[in-house]
Motif scaffolding. Structure first.
Motif, mmCIF file in Angstrom:
data_model
loop_
_atom_site.group_PDB
_atom_site.id
_atom_site.type_symbol
_atom_site.label_atom_id
_atom_site.label_comp_id
_atom_site.label_asym_id
_atom_site.label_seq_id
_atom_site.Cartn_x
_atom_site.Cartn_y
_atom_site.Cartn_z
ATOM 1 N N CYS A 199 99.078 -69.782 3.135
ATOM 2 C CA CYS A 199 99.735 -69.487 4.410
ATOM 3 C C CYS A 199 99.007 -68.301 5.048
ATOM 4 O O CYS A 199 98.835 -67.249 4.431
ATOM 5 C CB CYS A 199 101.205 -69.151 4.191
ATOM 6 S SG CYS A 199 102.087 -68.708 5.699
ATOM 7 N N LEU A 200 98.569 -68.460 6.280
ATOM 8 C CA LEU A 200 97.758 -67.440 6.959
ATOM 9 C C LEU A 200 98.572 -66.505 7.841
ATOM 10 O O LEU A 200 97.998 -65.684 8.562
ATOM 11 C CB LEU A 200 96.677 -68.129 7.802
ATOM 12 C CG LEU A 200 95.712 -69.030 7.023
ATOM 13 C CD1 LEU A 200 94.718 -69.695 7.974
ATOM 14 C CD2 LEU A 200 94.981 -68.242 5.949
ATOM 15 N N LEU A 201 99.887 -66.609 7.779
ATOM 16 C CA LEU A 201 100.728 -65.755 8.615
ATOM 17 C C LEU A 201 100.731 -64.323 8.102
ATOM 18 O O LEU A 201 100.653 -64.075 6.896
ATOM 19 C CB LEU A 201 102.160 -66.284 8.646
ATOM 20 C CG LEU A 201 102.362 -67.687 9.245
ATOM 21 C CD1 LEU A 201 103.825 -68.079 9.150
ATOM 22 C CD2 LEU A 201 101.870 -67.735 10.675
ATOM 23 N N GLU A 202 100.848 -63.379 9.019
ATOM 24 C CA GLU A 202 100.943 -61.964 8.650
ATOM 25 C C GLU A 202 102.319 -61.681 8.037
ATOM 26 O O GLU A 202 103.299 -62.378 8.356
ATOM 27 C CB GLU A 202 100.739 -61.083 9.886
ATOM 28 C CG GLU A 202 99.358 -61.183 10.505
ATOM 29 C CD GLU A 202 98.285 -60.637 9.575
ATOM 30 O OE1 GLU A 202 98.591 -59.688 8.812
ATOM 31 O OE2 GLU A 202 97.166 -61.169 9.594
ATOM 32 N N PRO A 203 102.396 -60.675 7.148
ATOM 33 C CA PRO A 203 103.671 -60.367 6.472
ATOM 34 C C PRO A 203 104.875 -60.230 7.398
ATOM 35 O O PRO A 203 105.949 -60.772 7.074
ATOM 36 C CB PRO A 203 103.370 -59.050 5.733
ATOM 37 C CG PRO A 203 101.903 -59.136 5.450
ATOM 38 C CD PRO A 203 101.297 -59.824 6.637
ATOM 39 N N PRO A 204 104.773 -59.547 8.548
ATOM 40 C CA PRO A 204 105.953 -59.461 9.419
ATOM 41 C C PRO A 204 106.416 -60.829 9.914
ATOM 42 O O PRO A 204 107.620 -61.086 10.039
ATOM 43 C CB PRO A 204 105.472 -58.588 10.592
ATOM 44 C CG PRO A 204 104.336 -57.800 10.037
ATOM 45 C CD PRO A 204 103.654 -58.727 9.077
ATOM 46 N N VAL A 205 105.456 -61.710 10.184
ATOM 47 C CA VAL A 205 105.808 -63.056 10.639
ATOM 48 C C VAL A 205 106.436 -63.853 9.500
ATOM 49 O O VAL A 205 107.388 -64.613 9.706
ATOM 50 C CB VAL A 205 104.563 -63.788 11.185
ATOM 51 C CG1 VAL A 205 104.949 -65.186 11.679
ATOM 52 C CG2 VAL A 205 103.915 -62.991 12.297
ATOM 53 N N VAL A 206 105.911 -63.666 8.290
ATOM 54 C CA VAL A 206 106.483 -64.352 7.122
ATOM 55 C C VAL A 206 107.937 -63.931 6.934
ATOM 56 O O VAL A 206 108.813 -64.773 6.688
ATOM 57 C CB VAL A 206 105.672 -64.046 5.846
ATOM 58 C CG1 VAL A 206 106.413 -64.548 4.606
ATOM 59 C CG2 VAL A 206 104.296 -64.691 5.928
ATOM 60 N N ARG A 207 108.211 -62.646 7.063
ATOM 61 C CA ARG A 207 109.592 -62.170 6.908
ATOM 62 C C ARG A 207 110.507 -62.803 7.964
ATOM 63 O O ARG A 207 111.644 -63.180 7.670
ATOM 64 C CB ARG A 207 109.633 -60.639 7.008
ATOM 65 C CG ARG A 207 109.054 -59.938 5.782
ATOM 66 C CD ARG A 207 109.405 -58.461 5.788
ATOM 67 N NE ARG A 207 108.699 -57.734 6.845
ATOM 68 C CZ ARG A 207 107.503 -57.191 6.702
ATOM 69 N NH1 ARG A 207 106.863 -57.293 5.545
ATOM 70 N NH2 ARG A 207 106.942 -56.529 7.700
ATOM 71 N N TYR A 208 109.992 -62.920 9.185
ATOM 72 C CA TYR A 208 110.767 -63.549 10.247
ATOM 73 C C TYR A 208 111.011 -65.024 9.925
ATOM 74 O O TYR A 208 112.121 -65.550 10.127
ATOM 75 C CB TYR A 208 110.038 -63.418 11.585
ATOM 76 C CG TYR A 208 110.671 -64.228 12.688
ATOM 77 C CD1 TYR A 208 111.823 -63.774 13.325
ATOM 78 C CD2 TYR A 208 110.130 -65.455 13.076
ATOM 79 C CE1 TYR A 208 112.428 -64.518 14.325
ATOM 80 C CE2 TYR A 208 110.728 -66.209 14.074
ATOM 81 C CZ TYR A 208 111.874 -65.745 14.698
ATOM 82 O OH TYR A 208 112.463 -66.492 15.676
ATOM 83 N N MET A 209 109.987 -65.691 9.407
ATOM 84 C CA MET A 209 110.123 -67.110 9.091
ATOM 85 C C MET A 209 111.119 -67.332 7.950
ATOM 86 O O MET A 209 111.866 -68.313 7.945
ATOM 87 C CB MET A 209 108.762 -67.697 8.731
ATOM 88 C CG MET A 209 107.752 -67.668 9.868
ATOM 89 S SD MET A 209 108.286 -68.654 11.275
ATOM 90 C CE MET A 209 107.947 -70.291 10.664
ATOM 91 N N VAL A 210 111.129 -66.429 6.990
ATOM 92 C CA VAL A 210 112.093 -66.531 5.892
ATOM 93 C C VAL A 210 113.513 -66.380 6.423
ATOM 94 O O VAL A 210 114.424 -67.124 6.041
ATOM 95 C CB VAL A 210 111.803 -65.488 4.802
ATOM 96 C CG1 VAL A 210 112.943 -65.437 3.779
ATOM 97 C CG2 VAL A 210 110.492 -65.804 4.090
ATOM 98 N N LYS A 211 113.712 -65.416 7.317
ATOM 99 C CA LYS A 211 115.027 -65.231 7.930
ATOM 100 C C LYS A 211 115.440 -66.474 8.720
ATOM 101 O O LYS A 211 116.606 -66.880 8.716
ATOM 102 C CB LYS A 211 115.016 -64.009 8.854
ATOM 103 C CG LYS A 211 114.905 -62.679 8.142
ATOM 104 C CD LYS A 211 116.140 -62.406 7.296
ATOM 105 C CE LYS A 211 116.084 -61.042 6.647
ATOM 106 N NZ LYS A 211 117.266 -60.810 5.754
ATOM 107 N N THR A 212 114.463 -67.068 9.400
ATOM 108 C CA THR A 212 114.735 -68.276 10.164
ATOM 109 C C THR A 212 115.127 -69.420 9.233
ATOM 110 O O THR A 212 116.044 -70.202 9.530
ATOM 111 C CB THR A 212 113.499 -68.685 10.990
ATOM 112 O OG1 THR A 212 113.141 -67.612 11.859
ATOM 113 C CG2 THR A 212 113.783 -69.928 11.824
#
Length: 259
Positions: A199-212
């Motif tokens: 997964c090439l997403l940056e950590p802040p985006v990953v955290r947002y995606m997990v919340k989503t």
């Protein structure tokens, strides 16, 4: 029960004049409704014949807090009337009782995730849903226990695994508590016959995606990980031709022996 349905019950919605009889009737109706709800969720311990001791034990065991709040007690006479009330509810509903399937839950989860991400990830969401639907069909054919699992939990775990398989989320973001990162990677690789893509997403985006994902599945992160593990163990059982769902201890023991 809504007012319209309640009015179609045998007594026409009119409560008995005797307060004691009224309380017993209300208790029986509550237990019958709870048992119908439990059966529709397809939980293993609830999928029993109407009126069986196991079903009555389930109804008795799950309702004490509600009954205490109502000021009611479950006596044998009321429990014996549960079957009658359950049939009455089904007839009042004209047998229109929807039983949610994994496919229905997958549709719900994908619509939620798509709405929360404003349609930006639609192709990935569709891919994850199709991955999960294919897995469900494979499980139903290969593992007898599949139909006894909670439809919602199974769909949640498979949908989340699909998001990892589609590189929307890193696999480690879904790692269940009992497993190390290496064990989780190996488990995933075995159940889908492929390594998890990066997964090439940056950590802040990953955290947002997990919340989503949490919001879409209606589950906190630990529960998401648990659903993923249970789904993965089911897929492993199907791949190995085990016939029964693997447990964590059984998988870890086998993994250590192979290592």
């Amino acid at each position: 029960l809504d007012a319209c349905t309640f009015s179609r019950l045998p007594d026409g919605g009119a409560p008995p004049a005797d307060p004691g009889e009224r309380r017993r009737q209300l208790l029986a109706e509550c237990l019958a409704a709870l048992r119908l709800f439990a059966k529709s969720d397809q939980a293993g311990e609830c999928a029993v014949d109407t009126g069986s001791p196991a079903s009555l034990a389930f109804a008795r065991g799950r309702t004490p807090d509600i009954l205490r709040w109502m000021g009611l007690e479950a006596d044998e006479e009321a429990l014996a009337n549960v079957n009658v009330q359950e049939m009455a509810i089904l007839q009042a509903l004209e047998w229109q009782v929807a039983v949610p399937t994994p496919h229905a839950w997958l549709e719900i989860f994908s619509v939620r995730f798509d709405a929360l991400t404003k349609g930006l990830l639609k192709p990935s969401i569709v891919w994850a849903k199709e991955f999960a639907m294919s897995a469900v069909e494979h499980l139903v054919v290969e593992v007898a226990e599949a139909t006894a699992r909670s439809s919602e939990a199974l769909a949640a775990g498979l949908f989340a695994l699909g998001m990892a398989a589609g590189a929307v989320l890193p696999l480690d973001a879904l790692r269940p508590c009992p497993l190390t990162a290496d064990e989780w990677n190996q488990c995933f690789s075995e159940c889908v016959s492929a390594e998890a893509p990066k997964c090439l997403l940056e950590p802040p985006v990953v955290r947002y995606m997990v919340k989503t994902l949490e919001a879409s599945l209606g589950r906190a992160r630990p529960a998401v990980g648990g659903a993923c593990l249970d789904a993965a163990l089911g897929l492993l059982a199907a791949r190995r031709g085990a016939g029964t769902w693997l447990c964590v201890e059984e998988y870890l023991k086998g993994s250590c022996s192979r290592g």
